[in-house]
Design a protein around this motif. Structure first.
Motif, PDB file in Angstrom:
ATOM      1  N   ASP A  73       0.861  -1.180   0.000  1.00 57.18           N
ATOM      2  CA  ASP A  73       0.000   0.000   0.000  1.00 57.18           C
ATOM      3  C   ASP A  73       0.901   1.235   0.000  1.00 57.18           C
ATOM      4  O   ASP A  73       1.840   1.324   0.792  1.00 57.18           O
ATOM      5  CB  ASP A  73      -0.881  -0.032   1.254  1.00 57.18           C
ATOM      6  CG  ASP A  73      -1.948   1.049   1.219  1.00 57.18           C
ATOM      7  OD1 ASP A  73      -1.605   2.201   0.908  1.00 57.18           O
ATOM      8  OD2 ASP A  73      -3.114   0.736   1.514  1.00 57.18           O
ATOM      9  N   PRO A  74       0.656   2.200  -0.858  1.00 58.79           N
ATOM     10  CA  PRO A  74       1.527   3.389  -0.902  1.00 58.79           C
ATOM     11  C   PRO A  74       1.589   4.150   0.415  1.00 58.79           C
ATOM     12  O   PRO A  74       2.550   4.885   0.646  1.00 58.79           O
ATOM     13  CB  PRO A  74       0.900   4.247  -2.009  1.00 58.79           C
ATOM     14  CG  PRO A  74       0.106   3.291  -2.843  1.00 58.79           C
ATOM     15  CD  PRO A  74      -0.388   2.240  -1.907  1.00 58.79           C
ATOM     16  N   SER A  75       0.579   4.009   1.249  1.00 56.83           N
ATOM     17  CA  SER A  75       0.576   4.765   2.507  1.00 56.83           C
ATOM     18  C   SER A  75       1.407   4.100   3.596  1.00 56.83           C
ATOM     19  O   SER A  75       1.667   4.725   4.628  1.00 56.83           O
ATOM     20  CB  SER A  75      -0.866   4.923   3.007  1.00 56.83           C
ATOM     21  OG  SER A  75      -1.434   3.660   3.345  1.00 56.83           O
ATOM     22  N   TRP A  76       1.834   2.870   3.392  1.00 55.92           N
ATOM     23  CA  TRP A  76       2.600   2.188   4.431  1.00 55.92           C
ATOM     24  C   TRP A  76       3.963   2.841   4.612  1.00 55.92           C
ATOM     25  O   TRP A  76       4.656   3.168   3.655  1.00 55.92           O
ATOM     26  CB  TRP A  76       2.795   0.718   4.079  1.00 55.92           C
ATOM     27  CG  TRP A  76       1.533  -0.091   4.146  1.00 55.92           C
ATOM     28  CD1 TRP A  76       0.339   0.292   4.664  1.00 55.92           C
ATOM     29  CD2 TRP A  76       1.349  -1.421   3.660  1.00 55.92           C
ATOM     30  NE1 TRP A  76      -0.590  -0.712   4.551  1.00 55.92           N
ATOM     31  CE2 TRP A  76       0.008  -1.775   3.935  1.00 55.92           C
ATOM     32  CE3 TRP A  76       2.174  -2.342   3.019  1.00 55.92           C
ATOM     33  CZ2 TRP A  76      -0.509  -3.024   3.597  1.00 55.92           C
ATOM     34  CZ3 TRP A  76       1.656  -3.586   2.686  1.00 55.92           C
ATOM     35  CH2 TRP A  76       0.327  -3.918   2.972  1.00 55.92           C
ATOM     36  N   GLN A  81       2.916 -13.889   3.648  1.00 54.72           N
ATOM     37  CA  GLN A  81       2.114 -12.703   3.921  1.00 54.72           C
ATOM     38  C   GLN A  81       2.978 -11.490   4.268  1.00 54.72           C
ATOM     39  O   GLN A  81       2.470 -10.377   4.336  1.00 54.72           O
ATOM     40  CB  GLN A  81       1.143 -12.994   5.063  1.00 54.72           C
ATOM     41  CG  GLN A  81       0.158 -14.107   4.764  1.00 54.72           C
ATOM     42  CD  GLN A  81      -0.800 -14.351   5.909  1.00 54.72           C
ATOM     43  OE1 GLN A  81      -1.058 -13.466   6.715  1.00 54.72           O
ATOM     44  NE2 GLN A  81      -1.332 -15.566   5.996  1.00 54.72           N
ATOM     45  N   ALA A  82       4.264 -11.717   4.506  1.00 57.54           N
ATOM     46  CA  ALA A  82       5.160 -10.609   4.838  1.00 57.54           C
ATOM     47  C   ALA A  82       5.756  -9.953   3.606  1.00 57.54           C
ATOM     48  O   ALA A  82       6.397  -8.903   3.716  1.00 57.54           O
ATOM     49  CB  ALA A  82       6.279 -11.109   5.749  1.00 57.54           C
ATOM     50  N   LEU A  83       5.563 -10.552   2.439  1.00 57.47           N
ATOM     51  CA  LEU A  83       6.214 -10.032   1.235  1.00 57.47           C
ATOM     52  C   LEU A  83       5.819  -8.589   0.936  1.00 57.47           C
ATOM     53  O   LEU A  83       6.658  -7.769   0.546  1.00 57.47           O
ATOM     54  CB  LEU A  83       5.865 -10.919   0.039  1.00 57.47           C
ATOM     55  CG  LEU A  83       6.554 -12.284  -0.005  1.00 57.47           C
ATOM     56  CD1 LEU A  83       6.010 -13.106  -1.158  1.00 57.47           C
ATOM     57  CD2 LEU A  83       8.050 -12.114  -0.131  1.00 57.47           C
ATOM     58  N   ALA A  84       4.543  -8.267   1.108  1.00 55.82           N
ATOM     59  CA  ALA A  84       4.094  -6.918   0.766  1.00 55.82           C
ATOM     60  C   ALA A  84       4.720  -5.857   1.663  1.00 55.82           C
ATOM     61  O   ALA A  84       4.785  -4.683   1.281  1.00 55.82           O
ATOM     62  CB  ALA A  84       2.567  -6.839   0.857  1.00 55.82           C
ATOM     63  N   TYR A  85       5.196  -6.230   2.837  1.00 54.73           N
ATOM     64  CA  TYR A  85       5.764  -5.256   3.768  1.00 54.73           C
ATOM     65  C   TYR A  85       7.245  -4.987   3.493  1.00 54.73           C
ATOM     66  O   TYR A  85       7.830  -4.067   4.093  1.00 54.73           O
ATOM     67  CB  TYR A  85       5.621  -5.744   5.209  1.00 54.73           C
ATOM     68  CG  TYR A  85       4.202  -6.067   5.628  1.00 54.73           C
ATOM     69  CD1 TYR A  85       3.155  -5.199   5.354  1.00 54.73           C
ATOM     70  CD2 TYR A  85       3.917  -7.251   6.307  1.00 54.73           C
ATOM     71  CE1 TYR A  85       1.860  -5.495   5.737  1.00 54.73           C
ATOM     72  CE2 TYR A  85       2.614  -7.557   6.703  1.00 54.73           C
ATOM     73  CZ  TYR A  85       1.600  -6.683   6.409  1.00 54.73           C
ATOM     74  OH  TYR A  85       0.314  -6.987   6.788  1.00 54.73           O
TER      75      TYR A  85
END
Length: 734
Positions: free
Chosen positions: A227-230, A335-339
């Protein structure tokens, strides 16, 4: 005077520590003087040599001048952009040679009054710590690979520490502001994991493509979509600022002040996770950021850590970092890949004590997904935090896994070999992986592989390494054809490590036990092994198929009651959604074994059992007329079997023979059905089948046995004689 001094020197212990201040110097001289006068703690009444008191006072005064009375020189740090400078004040301090090392430097320093390291001991930015290993020898720990240079400015000596060279930087690309350009050091290529990753990327085309490489390519193409806001907001924690010293005094002060929040922050910054978690949860209103992060470090399954996954939390600068680590430690690395993108930015601002373990967690996520770019960055972050040998082993292990995921087997093996030379569990696991790779390649004999497995299990009992070794031992025993030993090893694995049970391998072994490989074992042994191996049954349809095969084995051995119980229990355990596909087969097996009651119970579990199976059940219950009505004229094999047997029971021989012939065109007849077909034809007046000359004689069982094709196991002479008696009674009936 000279004799007194010589006597003091002779009596002084050779390893006495050097005096650091006036008080210590006086105490040391006083102790030496007492030893010279006959022993510590008392004065000798008659010393062998004694200087006059004025002379002794003069000697002591002269010794207390110079180095003993000089003040220690304080060292400090100075930060200039991306450069860290260790400042050594001038005056009487002289700095000699500089010995550069891969992760630091050693300075020769002459300081008459000693050095005050209080302000530099814990390090700053590119310097990780400063210690005085020996008098006059100053050891400075830096980022691994950092460039060091000794300068002189006025009266100050300065150790200048600049950034490590960035591998892969284009020649035309300028270095970041504040960093001095560093010459490439080709000797480091084999020493650091990020260089191994870079080498692996360059060698991808040199190795033949493998399925693993294709899989890794797909993983790299499926890049994280954050997410761009992260990671755009302020940080949740400022561990660097909260790490105040001295530790004991600050902790006591915070305890006395009763400030739970400040105490929790302080404990967390010093990497005291359990204490920080306890303090943060002790108040009526838990301190969510502190409690969540402490839970990640101590107990990732703690619900307090779930706060880190909230959308608002992920907007914090370090929110994605802690969320990624949480997912990895919960075993959900995918599930951690996006972070990862935001986590990579936040990792660099953490203290070295946190950057090392957190970086290793993130590297594990990237390595599993085959993300070379992220893995390279995380490896760099871990290396620059001065990892311990145990952490270095884990770093090399993960880099090897990255290469293995990408299909670069030779590079993976090289990394695991380097990790195996270090201490710790990661080194042992790397040694295991390297040996396994060589064993699979045919480069390691079975005996050597078995010896290594036994040694690893002996050295690491009760750990995940033992679970891996047990799985490898079972595979080796299966490869050697030792079915019983392999099943025993898998039982031990399931008992000691329930979460690591290898149900796929156990399913293959249990199928072998029930099939041809286990046929050489005594029947009692096969039954015992299966019963003991029930916990190893794979879940789902595969396990139920094995139970059906086990029931068939029992029935074939004449253990009809046990087979019926197994089938009944199996039918009751089938999920409702799978019953239409599985229960009819169980009911057929029960009917074939003459278990009408069991078949009736099984069919009752079906919402709409087929009329053909119901007809077979009616025949088994002795209701041939009702069975014929239920079966109708459907050409279904179950309906044909029901009609043929119903006609047989009614003595309608021609109809029975015709039904059996039709059934033979649909599916192979059992031995019993073949005999019934032959007898029905004879009784219908169709003549004697080939091979039968008369109804008389004692060779009937042998001749009928020759007529029946071998489709469902052996038929005993007793069962054939019973059929003949039944046929004879029907033939004599009016």
């Amino acid at each position: 005077m000279h004799a007194w001094c010589l006597l003091v020197a002779e009596q002084a212990p050779p390893q006495a520590p050097p005096a650091r201040g006036p008080g210590q110097a006086r105490a040391a001289i006083w102790r030496l003087g007492l030893r010279a006068h006959g022993g510590a703690g008392r004065r000798s009444p008659a010393p062998s040599v004694r200087a006059p008191l004025p002379l002794a006072s003069a000697i002591m005064a002269s010794l207390l001048t110079g180095s003993a009375l000089a003040a220690p020189a304080p060292l400090s740090f100075r930060q200039e952009g991306g450069v860290t400078e260790l400042v050594i004040p001038g005056g009487d301090v002289r700095v000699g040679g500089l010995e550069a090392q891969p992760c630091g430097a050693v300075l020769s320093v002459e300081a008459p009054g000693g050095l005050d390291l209080g302000g530099v001991a814990t390090g700053a930015r590119r310097v990780r710590g400063v210690v005085e290993a020996d008098p006059g020898r100053l050891v400075v720990s830096t980022e691994c690979g950092a460039a060091v240079r000794l300068l002189r400015r006025g009266t100050e000596s300065i150790l200048r520490v600049t950034a490590a060279p960035v591998p892969g930087r284009k020649p035309a690309q300028a270095a970041p502001a504040g960093e001095a350009p560093a010459a490439p050091d080709t000797n480091r290529d084999a020493d650091f994991a990020r260089d191994a990753i870079a080498k692996g990327l360059a060698a991808v085309d040199a190795e033949p493509p493998t399925p693993a490489a294709a899989k890794a390519g797909e993983a790299r193409r499926a890049k994280p979509r954050p997410d761009p806001s992260w990671g755009t907001g302020p940080a949740l924690l400022d561990l660097m600022a909260w790490r105040t010293a001295p530790f004991a005094a600050e902790r006591n002060r915070l305890r006395q002040a009763g400030d739970a929040a400040a105490l929790a922050r302080f404990l967390l910054a010093w990497d005291l996770g359990p204490e920080a978690l306890a303090v943060s949860l002790s108040t009526e209103q838990p301190m969510q950021p502190l409690a969540a992060v402490a839970a990640v470090l101590v107990e990732p399954v703690n619900p307090a850590a779930d706060w880190l996954l909230a959308p608002d939390t992920l907007k914090a600068a370090d929110g994605p970092l802690w969320a990624a680590v949480l997912m990895q430690r919960r075993g959900k690395g995918q599930q951690a890949l996006a972070y990862l993108p935001a986590a990579a930015r936040a990792l660099e601002g953490q203290p070295p004590e946190f950057r090392r373990p957190l970086g290793l967690d993130l590297l594990a996520v990237a390595a599993e997904a085959g993300l070379d770019g992220f893995a390279r960055e995380f490896a760099r972050q871990v290396e620059t935090a001065n990892p311990t040998p145990v952490e270095q082993a884990q770093l090399l292990l993960l880099v090897g896994r990255l290469h293995a995921t990408a299909g670069r087997a030779a590079l993976a093996l090289a990394q695991w070999d380097k990790a195996a030379a270090l201490p710790g569990p990661a080194a042992a696991r790397a040694r295991l992986l390297a040996a396994e790779q060589r064993f699979l390649n045919g480069d390691l004999p079975d005996a050597v592989w078995r010896e290594l497995l036994d040694g690893t299990m002996r050295d690491w009992p009760g750990t995940g390494l033992e679970a891996e070794v047990l799985a490898h031992r079972a595979a080796l025993e299966q490869r050697e054809g030792r079915l019983v030993e392999a099943l025993g090893t898998l039982r031990v694995l399931a008992d000691r490590f329930p979460g690591a049970a290898d149900t796929a391998r156990s399913g293959v072994l249990l199928a072998g036990l029930l099939g041809e490989p286990g046929a050489s074992l005594p029947l009692a042994r096969r039954i015992t092994l299966f019963e003991r191996g029930r916990p190893l049954l794979p879940p789902g349809p595969e396990g139920r198929t094995l139970r059906q095969a086990y029931a068939d084995l029992l029935a074939g051995a004449g253990m009809v009651v046990a087979a019926g119980q197994e089938r009944a229990a199996l039918a009751a355990s089938v999920p409702e959604a799978e019953r239409p596909g599985l229960l009819p087969g169980i009911a057929r097996a029960q009917l074939a074994q003459g278990d009408a009651a069991g078949a009736e119970a099984t069919l009752a579990l079906l919402p709409a059992p087929s009329p053909a199976l119901q007809a077979r059940l009616l025949v088994a219950q002795g209701q041939p007329g009702a069975a014929l009505e239920k079966a109708g004229t459907t050409p279904d094999p179950d309906a044909l079997s029901a009609r043929a047997l119903a006609h047989w029971q009614l003595g309608e021989w021609a109809e029975a023979a015709g039904a059996y012939r039709t059934l033979a065109g649909k599916a192979p007849l059992s031995r019993e059905e073949s005999v019934r077909l032959a007898l029905a034809g004879i009784l219908a007046g169709e003549g004697h089948p080939a091979g039968l000359s008369s109804l008389d004689g004692t060779d009937w069982p042998k001749r009928l046995h020759a007529l029946a094709p071998a489709t469902d196991g052996p038929v005993t002479a007793e069962s054939l004689k019973a059929l003949l008696r039944q046929a004879g009674e029907l033939a004599r009936a009016p």
